[in-house]
Scaffold this motif. Sequence first.
Motif, PDB file in Angstrom:
ATOM      1  N   UNK A 304       5.308  -5.814  -3.779  1.00 56.67           N
ATOM      2  CA  UNK A 304       6.749  -6.106  -3.788  1.00 56.67           C
ATOM      3  C   UNK A 304       7.166  -6.803  -2.494  1.00 56.67           C
ATOM      4  N   UNK A 305       6.577  -6.378  -1.372  1.00 65.43           N
ATOM      5  CA  UNK A 305       6.888  -7.013  -0.086  1.00 65.43           C
ATOM      6  C   UNK A 305       6.451  -8.479  -0.094  1.00 65.43           C
ATOM      7  N   UNK A 306       5.287  -8.763  -0.688  1.00 62.62           N
ATOM      8  CA  UNK A 306       4.844 -10.156  -0.825  1.00 62.62           C
ATOM      9  C   UNK A 306       5.774 -10.929  -1.761  1.00 62.62           C
ATOM     10  N   UNK A 307       6.113 -10.288  -2.877  1.00 59.92           N
ATOM     11  CA  UNK A 307       6.942 -10.956  -3.881  1.00 59.92           C
ATOM     12  C   UNK A 307       8.302 -11.361  -3.298  1.00 59.92           C
ATOM     13  N   UNK A 308       8.879 -10.468  -2.487  1.00 64.94           N
ATOM     14  CA  UNK A 308      10.184 -10.767  -1.868  1.00 64.94           C
ATOM     15  C   UNK A 308      10.089 -11.954  -0.912  1.00 64.94           C
ATOM     16  N   UNK A 309       8.891 -12.201  -0.392  1.00 62.11           N
ATOM     17  CA  UNK A 309       8.688 -13.337   0.523  1.00 62.11           C
ATOM     18  C   UNK A 309       8.225 -14.589  -0.223  1.00 62.11           C
ATOM     19  N   UNK A 310       8.231 -14.517  -1.552  1.00 61.33           N
ATOM     20  CA  UNK A 310       7.863 -15.685  -2.352  1.00 61.33           C
ATOM     21  C   UNK A 310       6.375 -15.944  -2.434  1.00 61.33           C
ATOM     22  N   UNK A 311       5.563 -14.891  -2.217  1.00 60.20           N
ATOM     23  CA  UNK A 311       4.108 -15.042  -2.293  1.00 60.20           C
ATOM     24  C   UNK A 311       3.637 -14.498  -3.642  1.00 60.20           C
ATOM     25  N   UNK A 312       3.190 -15.401  -4.505  1.00 57.65           N
ATOM     26  CA  UNK A 312       2.797 -15.038  -5.865  1.00 57.65           C
ATOM     27  C   UNK A 312       1.309 -15.323  -6.077  1.00 57.65           C
ATOM     28  N   UNK A 313       0.823 -15.011  -7.278  1.00 60.99           N
ATOM     29  CA  UNK A 313      -0.593 -15.215  -7.587  1.00 60.99           C
ATOM     30  C   UNK A 313      -1.359 -13.912  -7.478  1.00 60.99           C
ATOM     31  N   UNK A 314      -2.693 -14.028  -7.383  1.00 62.38           N
ATOM     32  CA  UNK A 314      -3.529 -12.831  -7.430  1.00 62.38           C
ATOM     33  C   UNK A 314      -4.082 -12.445  -6.059  1.00 62.38           C
ATOM     34  N   UNK A 315      -4.027 -11.138  -5.787  1.00 60.27           N
ATOM     35  CA  UNK A 315      -4.685 -10.569  -4.607  1.00 60.27           C
ATOM     36  C   UNK A 315      -5.454  -9.327  -5.057  1.00 60.27           C
ATOM     37  N   UNK A 316      -6.454  -8.932  -4.282  1.00 59.80           N
ATOM     38  CA  UNK A 316      -7.190  -7.714  -4.617  1.00 59.80           C
ATOM     39  C   UNK A 316      -7.001  -6.674  -3.516  1.00 59.80           C
ATOM     40  N   UNK A 317      -7.459  -5.459  -3.822  1.00 62.52           N
ATOM     41  CA  UNK A 317      -7.316  -4.350  -2.874  1.00 62.52           C
ATOM     42  C   UNK A 317      -8.067  -4.582  -1.573  1.00 62.52           C
ATOM     43  N   UNK A 318      -9.058  -5.490  -1.587  1.00 59.78           N
ATOM     44  CA  UNK A 318      -9.860  -5.715  -0.388  1.00 59.78           C
ATOM     45  C   UNK A 318      -9.151  -6.605   0.629  1.00 59.78           C
ATOM     46  N   UNK A 319      -8.125  -7.327   0.210  1.00 66.19           N
ATOM     47  CA  UNK A 319      -7.520  -8.305   1.118  1.00 66.19           C
ATOM     48  C   UNK A 319      -6.107  -7.949   1.559  1.00 66.19           C
ATOM     49  N   UNK A 320      -5.589  -6.812   1.121  1.00 65.16           N
ATOM     50  CA  UNK A 320      -4.222  -6.401   1.444  1.00 65.16           C
ATOM     51  C   UNK A 320      -4.240  -4.911   1.796  1.00 65.16           C
ATOM     52  N   UNK A 321      -3.427  -4.515   2.770  1.00 61.49           N
ATOM     53  CA  UNK A 321      -3.271  -3.085   3.048  1.00 61.49           C
ATOM     54  C   UNK A 321      -2.235  -2.502   2.102  1.00 61.49           C
ATOM     55  N   UNK A 322      -2.526  -1.378   1.453  1.00 58.90           N
ATOM     56  CA  UNK A 322      -1.489  -0.738   0.638  1.00 58.90           C
ATOM     57  C   UNK A 322      -0.388  -0.176   1.531  1.00 58.90           C
ATOM     58  N   UNK A 323       0.822  -0.066   1.001  1.00 56.24           N
ATOM     59  CA  UNK A 323       1.946   0.497   1.757  1.00 56.24           C
ATOM     60  C   UNK A 323       2.237   1.892   1.204  1.00 56.24           C
ATOM     61  N   UNK A 324       2.446   2.866   2.057  1.00 55.77           N
ATOM     62  CA  UNK A 324       2.643   4.242   1.576  1.00 55.77           C
ATOM     63  C   UNK A 324       4.016   4.398   0.916  1.00 55.77           C
ATOM     64  N   UNK A 325       4.008   5.004  -0.263  1.00 56.48           N
ATOM     65  CA  UNK A 325       5.252   5.200  -1.003  1.00 56.48           C
ATOM     66  C   UNK A 325       5.811   6.589  -0.683  1.00 56.48           C
ATOM     67  N   UNK A 326       7.012   6.584  -0.078  1.00 59.47           N
ATOM     68  CA  UNK A 326       7.624   7.863   0.279  1.00 59.47           C
ATOM     69  C   UNK A 326       8.335   8.476  -0.922  1.00 59.47           C
TER      70      UNK A 326
END
Length: 326
Positions: A304-326
Amino acid sequence: MALKVGILGFGGLGQAAAKLLSAKQEMQLVVAADKEGFAYDNQGLKATEAISVYQSKGSLGYLDKGILTQNSIAEAIAMAKDVDGYFLALPNLPNTFMASVAKQFIASGWKGVLVDAIKRTSAVEQMIALSPELEAAGITYMSGCGATPGLLTAAAAIAAQSFAEVHKVEINFGVGIANWNAYRATIREDIAHMSGYTVDIAQAMSDAEVEALLEKTNGLIELTNMEHADDIMLERIGICDRDRVTVGGIVDTRNPKKPLSTNMKLTGRTFEGKISTHTFTLGDETSMAANVCGTAFGYLKAGKQFHQRGIYGLMTAAEVMPAFVR
């Protein structure tokens, strides 16, 4: 404001995902779908009620806000236009199924974040091939975001930083469940990885045939050298060639205690020429559902953080840090 999220697929993983979300402030479950129907309420669905109705009647379509339909995914997407992201807790049987679901989202005109927890290398390759279409559609797609691939692949990507060259990545998982019926689709996917079995054979097996197989193996499914997307995910970001990645494990379908501790071992050579191994071990008390669903929603938040910045397409778990959901 809480992100509005949906769950497609309401078997063992989908139900666990709904339970997990009920304790979160940053995400709210508003739509969920199964094969026979779906339920949508933009004020939020109650996980306990949804699970109870699904288990007693066989579909979310029987909820007050439910609709019975054989075209549940397309109709849910069309009705729930305000959803920020979906966890695709669907069995990837056949092996092209997840890609076909992604194409439904592309065709619908919906824009947002999609997260899957698919396992097979060939399935993730299909998603990578769809990346230009996903990007053009305004969809941020996070693939391979379960436990493995997912949590353990991300751990390997971090562990690799100590090394000048990565020699091997070994992932071994232990899964314990009290009764295979709670995770029928997941167990069928595991059977498809067994020697002598394929995705098509596993998909065609009746429940009685699965029971007979598990009777022969004392409820254990032992898996070695699996076709697992951790390999392509690590290769894609330049950590090591895919043939240096091996994945295997033991699934006990009759006992909630893990038959072995899930771990990732990465061996490599440092810039000083030393050979060493990093090990990342998951606590035995964390269930498959906890490790898969927690990770998936962490990646949905990151997506969602990427999407809000206009970054679309495919990413995998190896190339992005997950964000903790409170």
